[in-house]
Design a protein around this motif. Sequence first.
Motif, mmCIF file in Angstrom:
data_model
loop_
_atom_site.group_PDB
_atom_site.id
_atom_site.type_symbol
_atom_site.label_atom_id
_atom_site.label_comp_id
_atom_site.label_asym_id
_atom_site.label_seq_id
_atom_site.Cartn_x
_atom_site.Cartn_y
_atom_site.Cartn_z
ATOM 1 N N GLY A 47 24.634 -12.595 -151.549
ATOM 2 C CA GLY A 47 26.076 -12.738 -151.642
ATOM 3 C C GLY A 47 26.535 -14.052 -152.235
ATOM 4 O O GLY A 47 27.719 -14.278 -152.409
ATOM 5 N N ILE A 48 25.595 -14.937 -152.583
ATOM 6 C CA ILE A 48 26.008 -16.235 -153.127
ATOM 7 C C ILE A 48 26.435 -16.090 -154.594
ATOM 8 O O ILE A 48 27.161 -16.935 -155.129
ATOM 9 N N GLY A 49 25.991 -15.009 -155.229
ATOM 10 C CA GLY A 49 26.447 -14.762 -156.609
ATOM 11 C C GLY A 49 25.367 -14.830 -157.669
ATOM 12 O O GLY A 49 25.639 -15.188 -158.807
ATOM 13 N N LYS A 50 24.137 -14.494 -157.297
ATOM 14 C CA LYS A 50 23.048 -14.485 -158.285
ATOM 15 C C LYS A 50 23.321 -13.467 -159.388
ATOM 16 O O LYS A 50 23.278 -13.788 -160.576
ATOM 17 N N SER A 51 23.606 -12.241 -158.959
ATOM 18 C CA SER A 51 23.801 -11.182 -159.945
ATOM 19 C C SER A 51 25.041 -11.438 -160.793
ATOM 20 O O SER A 51 25.039 -11.193 -162.000
ATOM 21 N N GLU A 52 26.089 -11.962 -160.167
ATOM 22 C CA GLU A 52 27.318 -12.253 -160.913
ATOM 23 C C GLU A 52 27.057 -13.334 -161.956
ATOM 24 O O GLU A 52 27.529 -13.250 -163.091
ATOM 25 N N THR A 53 26.288 -14.362 -161.562
ATOM 26 C CA THR A 53 25.949 -15.420 -162.519
ATOM 27 C C THR A 53 25.115 -14.838 -163.657
ATOM 28 O O THR A 53 25.334 -15.156 -164.833
ATOM 29 N N ALA A 54 24.155 -13.974 -163.285
ATOM 30 C CA ALA A 54 23.316 -13.351 -164.312
ATOM 31 C C ALA A 54 24.167 -12.533 -165.277
ATOM 32 O O ALA A 54 23.971 -12.579 -166.491
ATOM 33 N N LEU A 55 25.130 -11.830 -164.724
ATOM 34 C CA LEU A 55 26.013 -11.000 -165.550
ATOM 35 C C LEU A 55 26.793 -11.863 -166.550
ATOM 36 O O LEU A 55 26.913 -11.515 -167.727
ATOM 37 N N SER A 56 27.292 -12.995 -166.075
ATOM 38 C CA SER A 56 28.009 -13.893 -166.992
ATOM 39 C C SER A 56 27.078 -14.399 -168.087
ATOM 40 O O SER A 56 27.486 -14.552 -169.238
ATOM 41 N N ARG A 105 13.511 -1.723 -163.152
ATOM 42 C CA ARG A 105 13.644 -2.581 -164.327
ATOM 43 C C ARG A 105 14.975 -2.369 -165.071
ATOM 44 O O ARG A 105 15.386 -1.248 -165.314
ATOM 45 N N TYR A 106 15.620 -3.475 -165.392
ATOM 46 C CA TYR A 106 16.870 -3.534 -166.164
ATOM 47 C C TYR A 106 18.088 -2.971 -165.426
ATOM 48 O O TYR A 106 19.130 -2.754 -166.017
ATOM 49 N N HIS A 107 17.938 -2.730 -164.145
ATOM 50 C CA HIS A 107 19.102 -2.343 -163.352
ATOM 51 C C HIS A 107 19.582 -3.563 -162.578
ATOM 52 O O HIS A 107 18.805 -4.424 -162.221
ATOM 53 N N MET A 108 20.876 -3.598 -162.317
ATOM 54 C CA MET A 108 21.435 -4.683 -161.503
ATOM 55 C C MET A 108 22.366 -4.082 -160.473
ATOM 56 O O MET A 108 22.928 -3.015 -160.688
ATOM 57 N N GLU A 109 22.502 -4.828 -159.369
ATOM 58 C CA GLU A 109 23.499 -4.396 -158.394
ATOM 59 C C GLU A 109 24.616 -5.421 -158.382
ATOM 60 O O GLU A 109 24.398 -6.605 -158.147
ATOM 61 N N ILE A 110 25.809 -4.961 -158.688
ATOM 62 C CA ILE A 110 26.980 -5.835 -158.650
ATOM 63 C C ILE A 110 27.863 -5.369 -157.498
ATOM 64 O O ILE A 110 28.238 -4.192 -157.439
ATOM 65 N N ARG A 111 28.147 -6.319 -156.593
ATOM 66 C CA ARG A 111 28.961 -5.952 -155.434
ATOM 67 C C ARG A 111 30.301 -5.370 -155.861
ATOM 68 O O ARG A 111 30.999 -5.953 -156.676
ATOM 69 N N GLY A 112 30.624 -4.214 -155.306
ATOM 70 C CA GLY A 112 31.882 -3.571 -155.647
ATOM 71 C C GLY A 112 31.734 -2.542 -156.764
ATOM 72 O O GLY A 112 32.531 -1.625 -156.874
ATOM 73 N N LEU A 113 30.709 -2.740 -157.598
ATOM 74 C CA LEU A 113 30.479 -1.788 -158.694
ATOM 75 C C LEU A 113 29.331 -0.861 -158.380
ATOM 76 O O LEU A 113 29.324 0.311 -158.742
ATOM 77 N N GLY A 114 28.335 -1.412 -157.720
ATOM 78 C CA GLY A 114 27.120 -0.644 -157.456
ATOM 79 C C GLY A 114 26.071 -0.938 -158.508
ATOM 80 O O GLY A 114 26.020 -2.037 -159.049
ATOM 81 N N ILE A 115 25.245 0.068 -158.798
ATOM 82 C CA ILE A 115 24.120 -0.127 -159.706
ATOM 83 C C ILE A 115 24.580 0.060 -161.155
ATOM 84 O O ILE A 115 25.259 1.025 -161.471
ATOM 85 N N ILE A 116 24.179 -0.863 -162.012
ATOM 86 C CA ILE A 116 24.464 -0.688 -163.441
ATOM 87 C C ILE A 116 23.159 -0.781 -164.226
ATOM 88 O O ILE A 116 22.179 -1.374 -163.753
#
Lengths: 312, 92
Positions: free
Chosen positions: A159-168, A201-212
Amino acid sequence: MAITVKELWEEGAERLSLRIIAGEKYLENSLPEIAMNRPGLALTGFFQYFANQRLQIFGLAEFTYLKSLSVQKKEQRLRQLFEQKIPCIIITRNRRVPKGITELAEEFKVPVIQTPMVTMNFVNECTVLLEKLAAPRKRIQGTMMEVMGIGVLLRGDPGIGKSETALSLIERGYSLVSDDVTEIRRTSRGRIVCWANEVTRYHMEIRGLGIIHVPSLFGVASIRRETELDVVIDLKKPTGEEDRTGVHPETVTFLELEIPCITLPVRSGRDMANIVEVAALNQKLKELGHDAAKELDDKIISRLTKGRVRRG
Amino acid sequence: MAEIEIIKNFKVMNEYGIHARPAALLVKAAGKYSCDIFIEKDGNKVSCKSILGLMTIEGFPGSIMQVSALGEDAQDAMAEIEELFVNKFYED
């Protein structure tokens, strides 16, 4: 790390065009020494020193020599070879399997594998593969990115924002290697290589969106199969204890290798992707031998100590 | 609690003066308090919460620095900064 012949078979069957001739039941044989041996000398009857724990490669030399022997001698030598408890035989250049080998393979529980490759090419390819298979490996928590050729592992509490940072970072044109779970192995060159678990592989989980699925959304340029690890970035809640100069960088240890580690405090409104990008650039600069923090410190120390001399 | 201002002079006693490491210690100590803290030397005044500021102040070994703290927790802040100067920033 010890491996079995089966692991080599599974990983290399396609790449090395392998085909099992005999002893398929015995693929579970372990390969105590992760290396290959040309048994030519052993076939001449010299067994005082014989690297029996390695893959035994039958190439042109071995075949030509066996051909020169009488049928009786040939059988005797082959039997002696099998008696040495060898893990596996590989026959290159698709040579016809010498008579009796199939029976001996069953008797001594040794798999015999054939490849159309020329011995030298096979040995080169197989060495690379064996090294990869035998490398120490581990699964770690963290999101792996490649930023301008620098491998960056993002870690931090959920929840600290790893995936969100990666997305940016992906939106800025950098590549994702793995999200949240990263597989690592140590190479013989003393580097850590990271890649993603096959399934996710190549999937991400973004809180609120789910798996992309990242390449579907951002294109194939946004992903990378594997990359070497250069720097670890820990995202943390601010504590006030963060490094302020970077003169004495921290490290973390993976598979007995030390990797530079930077702790970044996460505050709301702070553009983490931007800071990670700069951290990666700074790391690149350090690897080129230019350590800004240290150079500035040295410059200041030299000015300060000159001042002392001047004052007497 | 009232606003208080404390001003004290300290001598830089470590071998290399105020380079990156002592500067980082000062900034970390000052950052814990809400009061304004400044360091002054030869008419140059910088915030004790700015690392680059402290690096430009030329804290030669043996030089005298004037530290001022203004705010509710100035007392505690000054005590902590004094500790750093007195202990030579924990350098040999």
